[in-house]
Design an enzyme around this catalytic site. Sequence first.
Site, PDB file in Angstrom:
ATOM      1  N   ASP A 320       3.508   3.328  55.953  1.00  0.00           N
ATOM      2  CA  ASP A 320       2.116   2.944  55.715  1.00  0.00           C
ATOM      3  C   ASP A 320       1.438   2.737  57.063  1.00  0.00           C
ATOM      4  O   ASP A 320       1.908   1.942  57.890  1.00  0.00           O
ATOM      5  CB  ASP A 320       2.092   1.647  54.890  1.00  0.00           C
ATOM      6  CG  ASP A 320       0.693   1.266  54.425  1.00  0.00           C
ATOM      7  OD1 ASP A 320      -0.285   1.620  55.109  1.00  0.00           O
ATOM      8  OD2 ASP A 320       0.578   0.601  53.377  1.00  0.00           O
ATOM      9  N   ASP A 335      -7.102   9.782  61.472  1.00  0.00           N
ATOM     10  CA  ASP A 335      -8.013  10.450  60.546  1.00  0.00           C
ATOM     11  C   ASP A 335      -7.914   9.667  59.246  1.00  0.00           C
ATOM     12  O   ASP A 335      -7.082   9.945  58.394  1.00  0.00           O
ATOM     13  CB  ASP A 335      -7.598  11.915  60.357  1.00  0.00           C
ATOM     14  CG  ASP A 335      -8.566  12.681  59.481  1.00  0.00           C
ATOM     15  OD1 ASP A 335      -9.773  12.661  59.780  1.00  0.00           O
ATOM     16  OD2 ASP A 335      -8.122  13.297  58.483  1.00  0.00           O
ATOM     17  N   CYS A 388     -14.032  12.250  57.104  1.00  0.00           N
ATOM     18  CA  CYS A 388     -14.901  13.275  56.520  1.00  0.00           C
ATOM     19  C   CYS A 388     -15.893  12.580  55.592  1.00  0.00           C
ATOM     20  O   CYS A 388     -16.085  12.979  54.446  1.00  0.00           O
ATOM     21  CB  CYS A 388     -14.088  14.344  55.788  1.00  0.00           C
ATOM     22  SG  CYS A 388     -12.884  13.700  54.611  1.00  0.00           S
TER      23      CYS A 388
END
Length: 449
Positions: A320, A335, A388
């Site tokens: 994790d 990211d 994103c």
Amino acid sequence: MEVTIKVTLQELIASILLDIEELNLSAKNALERAFRNVIERDRERYRGLAHSYVFEILKWKRRIDFNINSVLKGSQLEDLNPLLANLLRIGTYDLKFKNTPSAIATDSIIRVVKERFNIKTAKFANALLRGVEEFDERKALQRLRERDKIEYLSVKFSHPRWYVEYAIDLLGYDGAIRLMHSNNRSQRYYVRVNPLKTDIDTLRDYLEEKGVRTARTPLDDVLKILDYKVPLTRLSWYSKGYFVIQDLASAYVAHVLSPERGERILDMAAAPGSKTFHVAHLMENTGEIVAIDYSRDRLEKMREKMSLLGIKNVKLVHADGRTFRGGEFDKIILDAPCSSSGTYRQFPDVKWSFSEEKIKKVIQVQKEMLRNAYKNLKKGGEMTYSTCSIRVDENEENVRYALRKGFELVPHEFTWGERGFTEIGNEVFRAFTYLHDCNSFFIAKLRKP
């Protein structure tokens, strides 16, 4: 003994849409799941058609449901049996978006409804689809515009209401309209060369020979696909790992990170692996990249892809990103998991996956990962933070949070794209689908002093 069960294309598409809703699967995973049970000779024939229907219905779901709910009397689509609701969506899409002749569009749905339900339900579905065919959407949208302009835009462009409001606040009315319009266009493909196997000029020549028209991009290892005769995934060089399909903005992350040979690098949310593989290619298989992800299945898929691409300097770890400790790293890619609100053109299913409450939970995860990134980075080490998402609270606000936790911004000469928002806006990168013909994206470069 092999048992073959025949289902119609409409049944298959409806079952895929149902899996996306009820099992919380991505459209891609739901399609893969459904076609495992399709015999090989039919798989190639129907997969492309099913993919098109699923993605287009998800893209226009808000508007399709508006048509159906406007015709329903005394109930809403959400009140119906979920399988029936999705069959009606398919019929409505055929009638209103594909302009399929009504006899063909309606009859194909009614046959399935009659078989899966009963005559009474089939008569109901037939009457409803006839009503949808006669429904004057243009006039209904005009009336909606006069009552509630935000709701009108949400229906017309088939975007969540929160997204419409947010995009207008962020980009102004005209910018929001252009963004939503671009989100509904066909996906733009980009390919990145694998420098371990070929070079960009040789790749471009190969693609041109195969009927793929390309153009250069701001990144010297990425080509924009303008047109193609055969899907890129069917080309032998794709199967052999000579290139990968990767969005332009996504491919910029590794360049901003600017990894050097021999460095030790951590990717804190690695799967599906595009950025990990890009960094490995830029490092020419030297040094070590520790790629962690919470999903074992996704890591196994990365392992298979690494073998195909000839990558040997990546260590996959099931962990994790909020709690992993792996010593000190020279550089980190974060990211972060996000609302994916910049990927609606590529993944229309994510439009309907996030509420404001869920986004708040995602932002907390992002902050936990930022704090943990600081612990894993050596003094003087650098990190790229990217999402994103179009949202400031997942992007600029998180960078400001990181600065309060000890990071500092690294001045970086971004070679393309836009700058961001708030007082740090000039020091971060933004791409928008309507401006750059790729996913809407955010990148910031940070350092641990």
